[in-house]
Design a protein around this motif. Structure first.
Motif, PDB file in Angstrom:
ATOM      1  N   LYS A  60       1.303 -25.466  32.294  1.00  0.00           N
ATOM      2  CA  LYS A  60       0.227 -26.196  31.601  1.00  0.00           C
ATOM      3  C   LYS A  60      -0.331 -25.382  30.442  1.00  0.00           C
ATOM      4  CE  LYS A  60      -1.066 -28.924  35.603  1.00  0.00           C
ATOM      5  NZ  LYS A  60      -1.954 -29.055  36.734  1.00  0.00           N
ATOM      6  N   LEU A  61      -0.547 -24.087  30.666  1.00  0.00           N
ATOM      7  CA  LEU A  61      -1.023 -23.220  29.583  1.00  0.00           C
ATOM      8  C   LEU A  61      -0.016 -23.161  28.437  1.00  0.00           C
ATOM      9  CD1 LEU A  61      -2.637 -20.126  31.368  1.00  0.00           C
ATOM     10  CD2 LEU A  61      -3.781 -21.843  29.958  1.00  0.00           C
ATOM     11  N   MET A  62       1.266 -23.126  28.766  1.00  0.00           N
ATOM     12  CA  MET A  62       2.301 -23.085  27.728  1.00  0.00           C
ATOM     13  C   MET A  62       2.314 -24.376  26.906  1.00  0.00           C
ATOM     14  SD  MET A  62       3.730 -20.141  27.626  1.00  0.00           S
ATOM     15  CE  MET A  62       5.281 -20.390  26.793  1.00  0.00           C
ATOM     16  N   ARG A  63       2.085 -25.510  27.540  1.00  0.00           N
ATOM     17  CA  ARG A  63       2.031 -26.771  26.790  1.00  0.00           C
ATOM     18  C   ARG A  63       0.838 -26.778  25.832  1.00  0.00           C
ATOM     19  NH1 ARG A  63       4.074 -28.716  31.631  1.00  0.00           N
ATOM     20  NH2 ARG A  63       2.068 -29.310  32.493  1.00  0.00           N
ATOM     21  N   ILE A  64      -0.303 -26.292  26.307  1.00  0.00           N
ATOM     22  CA  ILE A  64      -1.491 -26.201  25.448  1.00  0.00           C
ATOM     23  C   ILE A  64      -1.214 -25.231  24.303  1.00  0.00           C
ATOM     24  CG2 ILE A  64      -3.893 -25.399  25.347  1.00  0.00           C
ATOM     25  CD1 ILE A  64      -4.113 -26.396  28.324  1.00  0.00           C
ATOM     26  N   ARG A  65      -0.647 -24.089  24.627  1.00  0.00           N
ATOM     27  CA  ARG A  65      -0.304 -23.095  23.612  1.00  0.00           C
ATOM     28  C   ARG A  65       0.611 -23.690  22.558  1.00  0.00           C
ATOM     29  NH1 ARG A  65       4.552 -21.485  21.924  1.00  0.00           N
ATOM     30  NH2 ARG A  65       4.680 -19.396  21.156  1.00  0.00           N
ATOM     31  N   ASN A  66       1.630 -24.415  22.979  1.00  0.00           N
ATOM     32  CA  ASN A  66       2.573 -25.001  22.024  1.00  0.00           C
ATOM     33  C   ASN A  66       1.889 -25.964  21.058  1.00  0.00           C
ATOM     34  OD1 ASN A  66       4.676 -23.515  23.018  1.00  0.00           O
ATOM     35  ND2 ASN A  66       5.637 -25.200  24.126  1.00  0.00           N
ATOM     36  N   ARG A  67       0.970 -26.772  21.569  1.00  0.00           N
ATOM     37  CA  ARG A  67       0.248 -27.709  20.691  1.00  0.00           C
ATOM     38  C   ARG A  67      -0.584 -26.971  19.644  1.00  0.00           C
ATOM     39  NH1 ARG A  67      -2.547 -30.993  24.993  1.00  0.00           N
ATOM     40  NH2 ARG A  67      -0.891 -30.634  26.434  1.00  0.00           N
ATOM     41  N   ILE A  68      -1.196 -25.871  20.047  1.00  0.00           N
ATOM     42  CA  ILE A  68      -2.054 -25.123  19.135  1.00  0.00           C
ATOM     43  C   ILE A  68      -1.231 -24.352  18.102  1.00  0.00           C
ATOM     44  CG2 ILE A  68      -3.725 -23.227  18.967  1.00  0.00           C
ATOM     45  CD1 ILE A  68      -4.748 -24.154  21.775  1.00  0.00           C
ATOM     46  N   VAL A  69      -0.244 -23.587  18.561  1.00  0.00           N
ATOM     47  CA  VAL A  69       0.471 -22.711  17.630  1.00  0.00           C
ATOM     48  C   VAL A  69       1.382 -23.474  16.672  1.00  0.00           C
ATOM     49  CG1 VAL A  69       0.328 -20.734  19.179  1.00  0.00           C
ATOM     50  CG2 VAL A  69       2.385 -22.150  19.200  1.00  0.00           C
ATOM     51  N   LYS A  70       1.768 -24.683  17.029  1.00  0.00           N
ATOM     52  CA  LYS A  70       2.581 -25.501  16.129  1.00  0.00           C
ATOM     53  C   LYS A  70       1.829 -25.757  14.821  1.00  0.00           C
ATOM     54  CE  LYS A  70       5.428 -29.629  16.125  1.00  0.00           C
ATOM     55  NZ  LYS A  70       5.864 -30.789  16.885  1.00  0.00           N
ATOM     56  N   LEU A  71       0.510 -25.853  14.914  1.00  0.00           N
ATOM     57  CA  LEU A  71      -0.323 -26.052  13.723  1.00  0.00           C
ATOM     58  C   LEU A  71      -0.247 -24.878  12.755  1.00  0.00           C
ATOM     59  CD1 LEU A  71      -3.517 -27.444  15.535  1.00  0.00           C
ATOM     60  CD2 LEU A  71      -1.753 -28.780  14.329  1.00  0.00           C
ATOM     61  N   PHE A  72       0.107 -23.697  13.261  1.00  0.00           N
ATOM     62  CA  PHE A  72       0.180 -22.488  12.448  1.00  0.00           C
ATOM     63  C   PHE A  72       1.609 -22.121  12.064  1.00  0.00           C
ATOM     64  CE2 PHE A  72      -3.779 -22.237  14.785  1.00  0.00           C
ATOM     65  CZ  PHE A  72      -4.682 -21.931  13.778  1.00  0.00           C
ATOM     66  N   GLY A  73       2.551 -23.028  12.302  1.00  0.00           N
ATOM     67  CA  GLY A  73       3.927 -22.803  11.889  1.00  0.00           C
ATOM     68  C   GLY A  73       4.799 -22.054  12.863  1.00  0.00           C
ATOM     69  N   PHE A  74       4.345 -21.904  14.107  1.00  0.00           N
ATOM     70  CA  PHE A  74       5.181 -21.261  15.111  1.00  0.00           C
ATOM     71  C   PHE A  74       6.210 -22.262  15.607  1.00  0.00           C
ATOM     72  CE2 PHE A  74       1.487 -18.572  15.194  1.00  0.00           C
ATOM     73  CZ  PHE A  74       1.955 -17.313  15.523  1.00  0.00           C
ATOM     74  N   GLU A  75       7.398 -21.756  15.921  1.00  0.00           N
ATOM     75  CA  GLU A  75       8.416 -22.584  16.548  1.00  0.00           C
ATOM     76  C   GLU A  75       7.970 -22.856  17.986  1.00  0.00           C
ATOM     77  OE1 GLU A  75      11.403 -23.762  15.245  1.00  0.00           O
ATOM     78  OE2 GLU A  75      10.673 -22.995  13.329  1.00  0.00           O
ATOM     79  N   VAL A  76       8.107 -24.080  18.424  1.00  0.00           N
ATOM     80  CA  VAL A  76       7.812 -24.409  19.815  1.00  0.00           C
ATOM     81  C   VAL A  76       9.003 -25.147  20.392  1.00  0.00           C
ATOM     82  CG1 VAL A  76       5.312 -24.459  19.542  1.00  0.00           C
ATOM     83  CG2 VAL A  76       6.581 -26.549  19.206  1.00  0.00           C
ATOM     84  N   GLY A  77       9.293 -24.829  21.616  1.00  0.00           N
ATOM     85  CA  GLY A  77      10.409 -25.463  22.305  1.00  0.00           C
ATOM     86  C   GLY A  77      10.008 -25.734  23.722  1.00  0.00           C
ATOM     87  N   ALA A  78      10.800 -25.235  24.630  1.00  0.00           N
ATOM     88  CA  ALA A  78      10.506 -25.394  26.051  1.00  0.00           C
ATOM     89  C   ALA A  78       9.168 -24.735  26.372  1.00  0.00           C
ATOM     90  CB  ALA A  78      11.622 -24.774  26.886  1.00  0.00           C
ATOM     91  N   ASP A  79       8.515 -25.251  27.379  1.00  0.00           N
ATOM     92  CA  ASP A  79       7.211 -24.724  27.798  1.00  0.00           C
ATOM     93  C   ASP A  79       7.342 -23.576  28.796  1.00  0.00           C
ATOM     94  OD1 ASP A  79       5.935 -26.690  26.307  1.00  0.00           O
ATOM     95  OD2 ASP A  79       5.844 -28.084  27.987  1.00  0.00           O
TER      96      ASP A  79
END
Length: 170
Positions: A60-79
């Motif tokens: 759950k924390l990884m899913r939240i993290r992915n939503r946030i960091v995507k806004l800053f240009g981080f690659e997001v994939g699996a949680d």
């Protein structure tokens, strides 16, 4: 907090693993060791034993993290870091990581985006397993990100390792 994870030792920056050769510029490095009760397990099987059983709160924390960091240009994939198998080969996926090196004693996986390169090593050494993390930070945003997640990293890394030990998967 150390009493919660009494079987896990924090190590000085290791020099014996292959991550030592991958350090560049600004970086974060840590290493944790714990007892290995089943020395017949390969580094790949150890990686699976540790990371294939993430607590739901971590996912759950990884899913939240992915939503946030995507806004800053981080690659997001699996949680997660869940390996697809207990015996991985170079090029195989372990969650959002890709296996890049594998020897009899160590397996290294990594992920990269424009802000940082993240590595994880699982090193089998005699009667212990050492899990090391290296994050080469390419940008100021990468450095800020790493510094902001360190408290989470501290708890999550020790929790998943401790869970593997308590469940006798090692």
């Amino acid at each position: 907090m150390a009493w919660l994870f009494s079987n896990i030792q924090t190590l000085d920056e290791p020099k014996q693993d292959k991550l030592a050769d991958k350090v560049e510029g600004h970086y974060f490095r840590d290493a944790l060791s714990m007892p290995l009760n089943n020395p017949s397990l390969s580094p790949s099987q150890l990686q699976h034993a540790i990371f294939a059983h993430m607590p739901s709160w971590v996912s759950k924390l990884m899913r939240i993290r992915n939503r946030i960091v995507k806004l800053f240009g981080f690659e997001v994939g699996a949680d997660n870091l869940t390996p697809s198998s207990d015996e991985l080969a170079i090029g195989d996926k372990a969650g959002f990581l890709t296996v890049i090196e594998k020897t009899q004693d160590e397996i290294i996986s990594y992920a990269e985006d424009k802000h940082m390169i993240f590595y994880i090593s699982v090193l089998k050494q005699a009667d212990q397993v050492i899990v090391s993390t290296l994050v080469n930070q390419k940008t100021l945003i990468g450095r800020l990100y790493v510094n902001s997640i360190l408290p989470f990293h501290y708890i999550i890394a020790r929790t998943v390792m401790n869970n593997a030990l308590k469940a006798k998967r090692l």
